[in-house]
Design a protein around this motif. Structure first.
Motif, PDB file in Angstrom:
ATOM      1  N   ILE A 102      55.564  44.701  42.715  1.00 30.07           N
ATOM      2  CA  ILE A 102      55.465  43.240  42.686  1.00 30.07           C
ATOM      3  C   ILE A 102      54.130  42.801  42.089  1.00 30.07           C
ATOM      4  O   ILE A 102      54.075  41.932  41.216  1.00 30.07           O
ATOM      5  CB  ILE A 102      55.631  42.661  44.101  1.00 30.07           C
ATOM      6  N   LEU A 103      53.040  43.419  42.555  1.00 30.54           N
ATOM      7  CA  LEU A 103      51.715  43.028  42.076  1.00 30.54           C
ATOM      8  C   LEU A 103      51.550  43.332  40.591  1.00 30.54           C
ATOM      9  O   LEU A 103      51.090  42.482  39.815  1.00 30.54           O
ATOM     10  CB  LEU A 103      50.632  43.748  42.884  1.00 30.54           C
ATOM     11  N   ASP A 104      51.907  44.557  40.196  1.00 28.04           N
ATOM     12  CA  ASP A 104      51.757  44.949  38.788  1.00 28.04           C
ATOM     13  C   ASP A 104      52.704  44.158  37.887  1.00 28.04           C
ATOM     14  O   ASP A 104      52.338  43.778  36.769  1.00 28.04           O
ATOM     15  CB  ASP A 104      52.011  46.450  38.620  1.00 28.04           C
ATOM     16  N   GLY A 105      53.918  43.922  38.371  1.00 29.96           N
ATOM     17  CA  GLY A 105      54.899  43.208  37.561  1.00 29.96           C
ATOM     18  C   GLY A 105      54.539  41.755  37.340  1.00 29.96           C
ATOM     19  O   GLY A 105      55.034  41.133  36.398  1.00 29.96           O
ATOM     20  N   HIS A 106      53.676  41.224  38.192  1.00 28.79           N
ATOM     21  CA  HIS A 106      53.297  39.817  38.066  1.00 28.79           C
ATOM     22  C   HIS A 106      52.169  39.595  37.062  1.00 28.79           C
ATOM     23  O   HIS A 106      51.922  38.462  36.640  1.00 28.79           O
ATOM     24  CB  HIS A 106      52.869  39.276  39.440  1.00 28.79           C
ATOM     25  N   HIS A 107      51.468  40.644  36.695  1.00 24.97           N
ATOM     26  CA  HIS A 107      50.388  40.546  35.721  1.00 24.97           C
ATOM     27  C   HIS A 107      50.943  40.026  34.393  1.00 24.97           C
ATOM     28  O   HIS A 107      52.048  40.409  34.014  1.00 24.97           O
ATOM     29  CB  HIS A 107      49.757  41.938  35.523  1.00 24.97           C
ATOM     30  N   PRO A 108      50.269  39.116  33.687  1.00 26.88           N
ATOM     31  CA  PRO A 108      48.854  38.741  33.793  1.00 26.88           C
ATOM     32  C   PRO A 108      48.556  37.555  34.719  1.00 26.88           C
ATOM     33  O   PRO A 108      47.494  36.952  34.617  1.00 26.88           O
ATOM     34  CB  PRO A 108      48.499  38.380  32.356  1.00 26.88           C
ATOM     35  N   TYR A 109      49.496  37.227  35.588  1.00 24.95           N
ATOM     36  CA  TYR A 109      49.258  36.133  36.528  1.00 24.95           C
ATOM     37  C   TYR A 109      48.718  36.713  37.841  1.00 24.95           C
ATOM     38  O   TYR A 109      49.103  37.813  38.252  1.00 24.95           O
ATOM     39  CB  TYR A 109      50.546  35.358  36.783  1.00 24.95           C
ATOM     40  N   PRO A 110      47.851  35.999  38.555  1.00 29.96           N
ATOM     41  CA  PRO A 110      47.247  36.536  39.775  1.00 29.96           C
ATOM     42  C   PRO A 110      48.263  36.712  40.903  1.00 29.96           C
ATOM     43  O   PRO A 110      49.150  35.879  41.099  1.00 29.96           O
ATOM     44  CB  PRO A 110      46.207  35.472  40.157  1.00 29.96           C
ATOM     45  N   ALA A 111      48.114  37.808  41.648  1.00 38.40           N
ATOM     46  CA  ALA A 111      48.933  38.064  42.831  1.00 38.40           C
ATOM     47  C   ALA A 111      48.134  38.930  43.788  1.00 38.40           C
ATOM     48  O   ALA A 111      47.368  39.799  43.362  1.00 38.40           O
ATOM     49  CB  ALA A 111      50.250  38.746  42.459  1.00 38.40           C
ATOM     50  N   LEU A 112      48.298  38.679  45.066  1.00 38.07           N
ATOM     51  CA  LEU A 112      47.557  39.444  46.067  1.00 38.07           C
ATOM     52  C   LEU A 112      48.407  39.658  47.306  1.00 38.07           C
ATOM     53  O   LEU A 112      49.355  38.914  47.576  1.00 38.07           O
ATOM     54  CB  LEU A 112      46.257  38.739  46.443  1.00 38.07           C
ATOM     55  N   LEU A 113      48.043  40.692  48.058  1.00 39.48           N
ATOM     56  CA  LEU A 113      48.710  41.023  49.312  1.00 39.48           C
ATOM     57  C   LEU A 113      47.761  40.716  50.453  1.00 39.48           C
ATOM     58  O   LEU A 113      46.595  41.130  50.425  1.00 39.48           O
ATOM     59  CB  LEU A 113      49.096  42.505  49.334  1.00 39.48           C
ATOM     60  N   PRO A 125      44.814  42.961  38.855  1.00 39.07           N
ATOM     61  CA  PRO A 125      43.544  42.651  38.168  1.00 39.07           C
ATOM     62  C   PRO A 125      43.347  41.175  37.852  1.00 39.07           C
ATOM     63  O   PRO A 125      42.202  40.710  37.763  1.00 39.07           O
ATOM     64  CB  PRO A 125      43.630  43.482  36.882  1.00 39.07           C
ATOM     65  N   ALA A 126      44.425  40.424  37.704  1.00 41.59           N
ATOM     66  CA  ALA A 126      44.296  39.019  37.317  1.00 41.59           C
ATOM     67  C   ALA A 126      43.635  38.175  38.392  1.00 41.59           C
ATOM     68  O   ALA A 126      43.154  37.071  38.107  1.00 41.59           O
ATOM     69  CB  ALA A 126      45.675  38.447  36.970  1.00 41.59           C
ATOM     70  N   LEU A 261      46.171  32.760  30.093  1.00 42.63           N
ATOM     71  CA  LEU A 261      46.265  34.007  30.853  1.00 42.63           C
ATOM     72  C   LEU A 261      46.730  35.161  29.981  1.00 42.63           C
ATOM     73  O   LEU A 261      46.240  36.290  30.122  1.00 42.63           O
ATOM     74  CB  LEU A 261      47.224  33.810  32.037  1.00 42.63           C
ATOM     75  N   HIS A 262      47.673  34.914  29.086  1.00 40.94           N
ATOM     76  CA  HIS A 262      48.141  35.978  28.197  1.00 40.94           C
ATOM     77  C   HIS A 262      47.034  36.363  27.208  1.00 40.94           C
ATOM     78  O   HIS A 262      46.896  37.537  26.851  1.00 40.94           O
ATOM     79  CB  HIS A 262      49.388  35.535  27.458  1.00 40.94           C
TER      80      HIS A 262
END
Length: 265
Positions: A102-113, A125-126, A261-262
């Motif tokens: 989920i986190l990696d697939g959401h890149h380049p948009y920010p995501a956190l757990l 990383p975003a 972001l891209h």
């Protein structure tokens, strides 16, 4: 990663406290759980010892957090029903894989757990776009993402619609604290409520997303990034740790943010 309620006593008292917190009468709960109101009354007053199955059935209808269901079982003299493994436990490997996807697939948009107390567990990383100018002391573990957002040394000075965003986060935290009766969440709410930034009005925005959800408008390197967020929870969790996890994902609220972001990625 467990949640505790403010008072620990006999199981009947715990059930009564949670029933009252949910604004349910004994009759309402007895009908929902398929037990007589008389028997429920005996359980709450300690005249009858409930079986573990009945405790879990009542707790399910009261939407009691898993950790508190364990507390109820222990108070009645039974073993806990729900484990509380560390996220690094081998048995949670499928959960970690799903989170990573989920986190990696959401890149380049920010995501956190985050965990149930809003501590940062993992991120893609975003997320660095939002934390680049934050004071180092707020990035020392354990990192609380709500404190990071609203602290004067955190993201707050760069949030263009801070009054609106602050009100949104405080409302969400207040609801979570009321639902779980977790003292740590109540304390966090009181702390964040004392931070500046609740005055004034957000500048009007014209993007479509802002008319549907509350956006986060954030200044980064002289440009304005506009986001809306979603929350992903695990369905039907049976582990205390997993039940407290949530993925917070940010999506671009306008084409300019998408392009920016891209380009940064």
């Amino acid at each position: 990663m467990t949640t505790t309620i403010s008072t620990v006593g006999p199981v009947g008292e715990l059930l009564r406290d949670w029933r009252r917190r949910r604004a349910m009468s004994q009759l309402d709960l007895s009908i929902e759980a398929g037990v007589s109101a008389r028997h429920l009354s005996f359980v709450e007053t300690g005249r009858s010892r409930p079986s573990p199955e009945l405790i879990l059935r009542l707790a399910e209808h009261l939407d009691v957090p898993l950790a508190e269901r364990n507390t109820m079982l222990l108070a009645a003299g039974y073993a806990p029903a729900y484990p509380g493994r560390e996220l690094g436990d081998p048995e949670l490997a499928p959960v970690r894989v799903a989170i990573r996807q989920i986190l990696d697939g959401h890149h380049p948009y920010p995501a956190l757990l985050v965990d149930q107390h809003w501590h940062l567990v993992d991120a893609n990383p975003a997320i660095a776009l939002l934390t680049a100018a934050v004071a180092p002391h707020l990035l020392a573990p354990p990192i609380n993402v709500l404190r990071l957002s609203l602290h004067p040394d955190g993201m707050a000075p760069r949030i263009l619609n801070l009054p609106e965003w602050r009100a949104h986060l405080l409302h969400r935290l207040r609801q979570q604290a009321a639902t779980t009766n977790d003292p740590a969440l109540h304390e966090l709410h009181e702390e964040l409520r004392g931070y500046p930034g609740g005055e004034g009005h957000a500048a009007p925005v014209s993007d479509v997303a802002s008319r549907v959800v509350i956006p986060l408008r954030y200044r980064h390197d002289g440009q304005v990034l506009s986001f809306f967020s979603t929350t992903t929870l695990f369905g039907m969790p049976l582990d205390v740790t997993v039940a407290g996890l949530a993925v917070e994902a940010f999506f671009p609220a306008d084409p300019a943010t998408t392009e920016r972001l891209h380009a940064l990625a």
